[in-house]
Design a protein around this motif. Structure first.
Motif, PDB file in Angstrom:
ATOM      1  N   PRO A 170     -10.769   6.854   5.357  1.00 46.19           N
ATOM      2  CA  PRO A 170     -10.539   8.305   5.441  1.00 46.19           C
ATOM      3  C   PRO A 170      -9.219   8.754   4.811  1.00 46.19           C
ATOM      4  O   PRO A 170      -9.127   9.873   4.305  1.00 46.19           O
ATOM      5  CB  PRO A 170     -10.572   8.579   6.946  1.00 46.19           C
ATOM      6  N   SER A 171      -8.204   7.883   4.811  1.00 46.85           N
ATOM      7  CA  SER A 171      -6.932   8.292   4.218  1.00 46.85           C
ATOM      8  C   SER A 171      -7.076   8.507   2.708  1.00 46.85           C
ATOM      9  O   SER A 171      -6.285   9.224   2.094  1.00 46.85           O
ATOM     10  CB  SER A 171      -5.857   7.234   4.493  1.00 46.85           C
ATOM     11  N   ARG A 172      -8.100   7.914   2.102  1.00 44.80           N
ATOM     12  CA  ARG A 172      -8.397   8.100   0.679  1.00 44.80           C
ATOM     13  C   ARG A 172      -9.569   9.042   0.441  1.00 44.80           C
ATOM     14  O   ARG A 172      -9.899   9.364  -0.693  1.00 44.80           O
ATOM     15  CB  ARG A 172      -8.741   6.746   0.032  1.00 44.80           C
ATOM     16  N   GLY A 173     -10.234   9.404   1.506  1.00 42.60           N
ATOM     17  CA  GLY A 173     -11.399  10.285   1.361  1.00 42.60           C
ATOM     18  C   GLY A 173     -12.576   9.601   0.707  1.00 42.60           C
ATOM     19  O   GLY A 173     -13.279  10.208  -0.108  1.00 42.60           O
TER      20      GLY A 173
ATOM     21  N   LEU B  25     -13.367  12.146   5.473  1.00 42.94           N
ATOM     22  CA  LEU B  25     -11.982  12.538   5.749  1.00 42.94           C
ATOM     23  C   LEU B  25     -11.669  12.225   7.211  1.00 42.94           C
ATOM     24  O   LEU B  25     -12.576  12.083   8.027  1.00 42.94           O
ATOM     25  CB  LEU B  25     -11.804  14.039   5.482  1.00 42.94           C
ATOM     26  N   PRO B  26     -10.388  12.129   7.555  1.00 41.84           N
ATOM     27  CA  PRO B  26     -10.048  11.880   8.966  1.00 41.84           C
ATOM     28  C   PRO B  26     -10.580  13.010   9.849  1.00 41.84           C
ATOM     29  O   PRO B  26     -10.473  14.179   9.482  1.00 41.84           O
ATOM     30  CB  PRO B  26      -8.513  11.886   8.963  1.00 41.84           C
ATOM     31  N   HIS B  27     -11.186  12.663  10.963  1.00 40.11           N
ATOM     32  CA  HIS B  27     -11.578  13.654  11.964  1.00 40.11           C
ATOM     33  C   HIS B  27     -10.421  13.750  12.946  1.00 40.11           C
ATOM     34  O   HIS B  27     -10.331  12.936  13.859  1.00 40.11           O
ATOM     35  CB  HIS B  27     -12.838  13.228  12.724  1.00 40.11           C
TER      36      HIS B  27
ATOM     37  N   THR C   5      -6.865   6.799  11.787  1.00 34.41           N
ATOM     38  CA  THR C   5      -7.537   7.051  10.518  1.00 34.41           C
ATOM     39  C   THR C   5      -6.830   6.386   9.339  1.00 34.41           C
ATOM     40  O   THR C   5      -7.122   6.661   8.190  1.00 34.41           O
ATOM     41  CB  THR C   5      -7.655   8.570  10.232  1.00 34.41           C
ATOM     42  N   SER C   6      -5.858   5.493   9.652  1.00 32.27           N
ATOM     43  CA  SER C   6      -5.235   4.757   8.550  1.00 32.27           C
ATOM     44  C   SER C   6      -6.085   3.517   8.270  1.00 32.27           C
ATOM     45  O   SER C   6      -6.820   3.053   9.139  1.00 32.27           O
ATOM     46  CB  SER C   6      -3.814   4.346   8.942  1.00 32.27           C
ATOM     47  N   GLY C   7      -5.970   2.983   7.071  1.00 29.54           N
ATOM     48  CA  GLY C   7      -6.712   1.762   6.736  1.00 29.54           C
ATOM     49  C   GLY C   7      -8.198   1.984   6.563  1.00 29.54           C
ATOM     50  O   GLY C   7      -8.661   3.116   6.427  1.00 29.54           O
ATOM     51  N   THR C   8      -8.931   0.875   6.590  1.00 25.12           N
ATOM     52  CA  THR C   8     -10.370   0.911   6.337  1.00 25.12           C
ATOM     53  C   THR C   8     -11.130   0.443   7.565  1.00 25.12           C
ATOM     54  O   THR C   8     -10.752  -0.533   8.201  1.00 25.12           O
ATOM     55  CB  THR C   8     -10.718   0.005   5.137  1.00 25.12           C
ATOM     56  N   ARG C   9     -12.165   1.183   7.889  1.00 27.69           N
ATOM     57  CA  ARG C   9     -13.000   0.811   9.041  1.00 27.69           C
ATOM     58  C   ARG C   9     -14.382   0.405   8.548  1.00 27.69           C
ATOM     59  O   ARG C   9     -14.916   1.033   7.631  1.00 27.69           O
ATOM     60  CB  ARG C   9     -13.189   2.016   9.972  1.00 27.69           C
ATOM     61  N   THR C  10     -14.917  -0.611   9.146  1.00 24.01           N
ATOM     62  CA  THR C  10     -16.299  -0.970   8.816  1.00 24.01           C
ATOM     63  C   THR C  10     -17.121  -0.965  10.097  1.00 24.01           C
ATOM     64  O   THR C  10     -16.608  -1.238  11.177  1.00 24.01           O
ATOM     65  CB  THR C  10     -16.417  -2.363   8.174  1.00 24.01           C
TER      66      THR C  10
END
Ligand SMILES: [Zn+2]
Length: 234
Positions: free
Chosen positions: A134-137, A102-104, A111-116
């Motif tokens: 995180p926006s999708r958990g 989840l977003p911290h 915390t939008s989008g996808t991080r790798t």
């Protein structure tokens, strides 16, 4: 008369050959059966069993310095304990990776989008490659085992208090061929809120941990761990 005797001899010869052939067939078949029996016996010898690690005495003099429940600076657990999140611990190198399910909000990062991210845990240690949305958990961590990925109990007993060492060894049960030494991977799941540990040994497939669902998959050189925020619906 002479002719009759000859005929009888021939008849006996035919019978003899027949019996010989039958015996040959029988022994061949018997041999095959014996081979099969041997194979079955061999399979019995390589039957599988659960292996537990024996209890070990902690060598940590002050439990304040425990890497899991204490305040050891090198451990990073003190930092991660503030988050409602799960993590993976690579014990040999003591590297803690947070899933970031989840977003911290606390860390102010986007915390939008996808991080790798790719992370090495140190010389010879396991390698992590994580994908967080995180926006999708949802967060997925791919683990590649390092050369040094079999749990080093000698190391563990110098950095964990007795309680935490017991907890760690309890999640290191392995499943493998009978008679072989247990070789648990130096990995476990951790819940930052409860400090409970969960096994990442290959005989496990999934967990529900509080509001999270975790799925484990074996890969060629490691494993994939996917954690999803999936609270119980009212
Ligand atoms: Zn401890």
């Amino acid at each position: 008369m002479q002719k009759g005797k000859y005929y009888r001899m021939r008849k006996e010869l035919v019978w003899g050959a027949g019996i010989l052939a039958a015996l040959l067939l029988f022994f061949t078949a018997f041999g095959k059966m014996k081979d099969t029996a041997d194979m079955l016996q061999q399979e019995e010898f390589t039957s599988m069993e659960y292996k537990e690690l024996p209890a070990v005495q902690s060598e940590l003099s002050d439990s304040e310095g425990c890497y899991l429940c204490g305040t050891a600076k090198e451990s990073l657990m003190g930092y991660f304990r503030q988050f409602d999140d799960l993590g993976i611990i690579s014990v040999n190198q003591w590297y803690v990776l947070d899933f970031g399910i989840l977003p911290h909000e606390e860390d102010g990062a986007d915390t939008s989008g996808t991080r790798t991210a790719m992370t090495g845990t140190g010389e010879g240690g396991d390698f992590f490659s994580s994908t967080q949305t995180p926006s999708r958990g949802i967060s997925t961590v791919k683990v590649s085992y390092g050369e040094d990925s079999i749990l080093d109990v000698e190391k563990a007993k110098t950095i964990l208090c007795q309680d935490c060492l017991d907890k760690l060894l309890a999640v290191m049960e392995t499943y493998g061929p009978e008679g072989e030494e247990p070789k648990p991977r130096d990995l476990c799941l951790v819940d930052f809120q409860t400090l409970e540990l969960y096994s990442l040994q290959e005989q496990h497939a999934s967990y529900y941990i509080r509001d999270y669902y975790v799925r484990l998959d074996q890969t060629e050189d490691g494993m994939e761990v996917e954690a999803v925020y999936a609270p119980v619906r009212d």
